[in-house]
Scaffold this motif. Structure first.
Motif, PDB file in Angstrom:
ATOM      1  N   LYS A  26       0.814  -1.202   0.000  1.00  0.00           N
ATOM      2  CA  LYS A  26       0.000   0.000   0.000  1.00  0.00           C
ATOM      3  C   LYS A  26       0.854   1.261   0.000  1.00  0.00           C
ATOM      4  N   THR A  27       1.908   1.271   0.805  1.00  0.00           N
ATOM      5  CA  THR A  27       2.781   2.442   0.883  1.00  0.00           C
ATOM      6  C   THR A  27       3.530   2.666  -0.415  1.00  0.00           C
ATOM      7  N   TRP A  28       4.049   1.585  -1.002  1.00  0.00           N
ATOM      8  CA  TRP A  28       4.821   1.721  -2.228  1.00  0.00           C
ATOM      9  C   TRP A  28       3.957   2.175  -3.398  1.00  0.00           C
ATOM     10  N   GLN A  29       2.758   1.623  -3.517  1.00  0.00           N
ATOM     11  CA  GLN A  29       1.879   2.039  -4.613  1.00  0.00           C
ATOM     12  C   GLN A  29       1.411   3.478  -4.441  1.00  0.00           C
ATOM     13  N   ALA A  30       1.185   3.920  -3.207  1.00  0.00           N
ATOM     14  CA  ALA A  30       0.832   5.323  -2.984  1.00  0.00           C
ATOM     15  C   ALA A  30       2.000   6.233  -3.345  1.00  0.00           C
ATOM     16  N   PHE A  31       3.212   5.794  -3.045  1.00  0.00           N
ATOM     17  CA  PHE A  31       4.401   6.569  -3.402  1.00  0.00           C
ATOM     18  C   PHE A  31       4.552   6.688  -4.907  1.00  0.00           C
ATOM     19  N   ILE A  32       4.351   5.579  -5.628  1.00  0.00           N
ATOM     20  CA  ILE A  32       4.448   5.603  -7.084  1.00  0.00           C
ATOM     21  C   ILE A  32       3.368   6.507  -7.682  1.00  0.00           C
ATOM     22  N   ASP A  33       2.144   6.418  -7.158  1.00  0.00           N
ATOM     23  CA  ASP A  33       1.057   7.251  -7.673  1.00  0.00           C
ATOM     24  C   ASP A  33       1.347   8.737  -7.474  1.00  0.00           C
ATOM     25  N   SER A  34       1.907   9.089  -6.324  1.00  0.00           N
ATOM     26  CA  SER A  34       2.230  10.500  -6.069  1.00  0.00           C
ATOM     27  C   SER A  34       3.326  10.987  -7.009  1.00  0.00           C
ATOM     28  N   LEU A  35       4.319  10.147  -7.282  1.00  0.00           N
ATOM     29  CA  LEU A  35       5.371  10.533  -8.221  1.00  0.00           C
ATOM     30  C   LEU A  35       4.824  10.709  -9.628  1.00  0.00           C
ATOM     31  N   LEU A  36       3.974   9.799 -10.058  1.00  0.00           N
ATOM     32  CA  LEU A  36       3.416   9.902 -11.409  1.00  0.00           C
ATOM     33  C   LEU A  36       2.563  11.152 -11.559  1.00  0.00           C
ATOM     34  N   ARG A  37       1.777  11.493 -10.541  1.00  0.00           N
ATOM     35  CA  ARG A  37       0.973  12.718 -10.606  1.00  0.00           C
ATOM     36  C   ARG A  37       1.863  13.949 -10.670  1.00  0.00           C
TER      37      ARG A  37
END
Length: 232
Positions: A26-37
């Motif tokens: 959950k933490t890693w996917q949220a981190f990736i999503d924030s970077l992509l945005r």
């Protein structure tokens, strides 16, 4: 005939029942999503900045002035570089949602010996850094265009006095200075809502968790007050 299921060590993913794995995922996917945005937003800004640079280069007086011309070209080069890095990051990090890649990334980030000029944090900051240089050079382009070019063709006779030309230049410079002052104030204010606020919250929690008759009640009352929408 179905093939036998391999242990999770060969599948690179632990069992779904693992709580630590679920939290890491959950933490890693949220981190990736924030970077992509963030990178998508930076790419939009880079495209808009490129159109503005091309527009100012179409002005004859701006294109003929050396400082205005070359600062605009440097700004365009930095914006193109930021756009290129942003696209590369979006494509590459979009495929890095696997949890084991997040674990390897965290292991790389915790290395004690990292280069000053190149590490994973510099890698992540490349699109924003080049875009910042592009915007800085574009501001230099605008100010050079304001102060080094004339509002009328050189072949025609001037009907404006030196004061009438100087006053708009000073006004534009003051507006830019005001914007820079507020930018510094915004950055200083938002800085308090980052690590400084986290450390202050930790100190407050540690202070409330000290042994005492009213430690828990004071902490619970403070959290309840914030949860109810209260303000300090």
């Amino acid at each position: 005939m179905s093939q036998p299921r391999l242990p999770w060590a060969f599948e690179l993913e632990p069992p779904a029942e693992s709580v630590a794995y679920a939290n890491l995922q959950k933490t890693w996917q949220a981190f990736i999503d924030s970077l992509l945005r963030e990178w998508k937003t930076l790419n939009i800004i880079s495209v808009l900045l490129l159109s503005a640079i091309l527009t100012i280069l179409q002005i004859e007086s701006a294109a003929s002035d050396p400082l205005t011309r070359y600062s605009a070209l440097l700004s365009m080069l930095c914006a193109l570089t930021s756009l290129l890095y942003g696209c590369i990051h979006i494509i590459r990090f979009g495929t890095m949602r696997k949890t084991y890649k997040g674990a390897e990334w965290a292991q790389e980030a915790q290395q004690s010996r990292t280069g000053i000029f190149w590490n994973i944090w510099v890698l992540l900051a490349m699109p924003a850094t080049w875009l910042a240089w592009s915007m800085t050079l574009y501001i230099i382009t605008i100010m050079a265009f304001v102060w080094r070019t004339s509002p009328f063709p050189s072949s025609s006779s001037s009907t404006l006095s030196s004061a009438q030309i100087l006053v708009p230049r000073i006004v534009i410079t003051l507006v830019l200075s005001l914007g820079l002052v507020y930018f510094v104030l915004i950055a200083a204010t938002l800085r308090r809502y980052g690590d400084m606020m986290d450390r202050a919250w930790q100190r407050r929690i540690w202070g409330c968790s000290r042994p005492g008759p009213s430690s828990f009640s004071s902490w619970f009352g403070y959290v309840s007050f914030l949860a109810s929408g209260g303000s300090l």
